[in-house]
Design a protein around this motif. Structure first.
Motif, mmCIF file in Angstrom:
data_model
loop_
_atom_site.group_PDB
_atom_site.id
_atom_site.type_symbol
_atom_site.label_atom_id
_atom_site.label_comp_id
_atom_site.label_asym_id
_atom_site.label_seq_id
_atom_site.Cartn_x
_atom_site.Cartn_y
_atom_site.Cartn_z
ATOM 1 N N LYS A 61 0.684 -1.258 -0.015
ATOM 2 C CA LYS A 61 -0.116 0.050 0.104
ATOM 3 C C LYS A 61 0.845 1.431 -0.004
ATOM 4 C CE LYS A 61 -3.608 1.901 2.725
ATOM 5 N NZ LYS A 61 -4.824 2.354 1.838
ATOM 6 N N SER A 82 -8.115 0.256 3.503
ATOM 7 C CA SER A 82 -8.633 0.339 2.222
ATOM 8 C C SER A 82 -7.680 -0.146 0.972
ATOM 9 C CB SER A 82 -9.208 1.639 1.818
ATOM 10 O OG SER A 82 -7.898 2.796 2.145
ATOM 11 N N ASN A 100 -6.294 0.756 -1.723
ATOM 12 C CA ASN A 100 -5.973 1.785 -2.806
ATOM 13 C C ASN A 100 -4.367 2.004 -2.224
ATOM 14 O OD1 ASN A 100 -7.725 2.901 -0.353
ATOM 15 N ND2 ASN A 100 -6.170 4.494 -1.035
#
Ligand code: TXA
Ligand code: MG
Length: 310
Positions: free
Chosen positions: A48, A136, A138
């Motif tokens: 990430k 998350s 992303n």
């Protein structure tokens, strides 16, 4: 959506080997790994590109499974009964004997805990011997992913497996509430804070002050679509994409609608996918109409404000 058991098994196998797997939740997709494993948690941070001091949120099947790791309070049970599983994250005190990886918490004595409602991920969690750390899915500071293709767009082949779960039904990250002392909201999210207040029968402070960052993800620049955003506009410039809350009759090619009839719930669901779509269409900037600052509109405005600090 029909549940594909073979896919869930595949995800379990990879997770048992300390690999990372993207999982669907009703808020946004998560990048998951065994929360008890340093190896798995390290992989999440690396994939990430997340700063090490930003702790990971951990997902449980139910509160029973949480008993080994955290202490609860009355307020926790009040909210748990009413809203879980669902789009609400609790900040709780960790037990000394907790098995949560110190990499996940960055050695804090608190934990962000959530019980996701998505059927596929509940089935997955039920079959595991450990909870899932899953921020998350992303790249840090970018718009969150609300579908498996969004996840692939960000991570490509770097991610071993994306567990398919369709489009996230809420579309915004969970609301975060700190329950260690007097309840305090640390992040506006997919659960309207007015109904949390009603349940706890008290007014709850919202800590949105970016100079005192208690949830590091609340930094000013976040959720960025990669191009400038102007807020509260009636008219857009040439070559600018225009985001509108409700569908208009005389639409133009550069108009993007968040809902058919002005529903904030529908707008929340469509916000991130709309930002991603605009980015892919090569617009240089985005203009957004005024969004009513009530209910989920508050969360939408919060995200747009952060996204506009590009
Ligand atoms: O809806 C969601 O919450 C999604 C799905 C996948 O569950 N997850 C998510 O994770 O949004 P993430 O990492 O993008 O946001 C979690 C936020 C971050 O801002 C992080 O800093 C904060 O929770 N957080 C994590 N542990 C914390 C802690 N112990 N105290 C305060 N904030 C914490
Ligand atoms: Mg995030």
């Amino acid at each position: 959506m029909k549940i594909n058991l073979a896919n869930i098994k595949k995800a379990q196998k990879l997770l048992n080997k300390n690999e990372c797997v993207a999982i669907p939740t009703e808020t946004v997709y998560g990048l998951a790994g065994n929360a008890y494993s340093d190896i798995a948690c390290k992989k999440i941070f690396k994939l990430k590109k997340r700063p090490k001091n930003n702790p990971l949120i951990v997902h449980y099947y139910n509160y029973r499974k949480l008993q080994t790791d955290c202490n609860f309070s009355n307020n926790f049970f009040k909210l748990y009964k009413k809203f879980c599983p669902g789009p609400l994250t609790f900040i709780l005190n960790l037990k000394q004997k907790s098995k949560i990886s110190k990499i996940a918490t960055n050695s804090r004595n608190t934990l962000a805990v959530r019980f996701p409602e998505h059927r596929v991920t509940r089935k997955l969690l039920k079959g595991l011997k450990y909870p899932l750390a899953a921020p998350s899915a992303n790249i840090s500071s970018r718009v969150s992913a609300v579908s498996s293709s969004d996840v692939r767009e960000d991570f490509g082949k770097k991610i071993k497996f994306v567990l398919e779960g369709g489009t996230s039904s809420v579309g915004l990250e969970s609301t975060i509430i700190d329950l260690r002392k007097k309840p305090k909201i640390l992040r506006l999210g997919g659960l309207d804070i007015s109904i949390i207040q009603k349940t706890l029968k008290e007014k709850i402070k919202v800590n949105n002050n970016p100079s005192k960052i208690s949830a590091p993800g609340q930094s000013k620049i976040h959720y960025s679509p990669g191009i400038p955003i102007r807020l509260n506009v009636n008219k857009v410039k040439k070559e600018e994409a225009f985001i509108l809350l409700r569908k208009k009759k005389n639409s133009k090619q550069n108009y993007f609608f968040l809902s058919k009839n002005g529903s904030l719930k529908e707008a929340a669901k469509n916000l991130y996918s709309t930002l991603r779509r605009i980015r892919k269409s090569n617009y240089k900037s985005i203009g957004v109409c005024k969004i009513p600052n009530i209910g989920l509109g508050k969360t939408i405005n919060d995200r747009l404000k952060r996204a506009s600090k590009f």
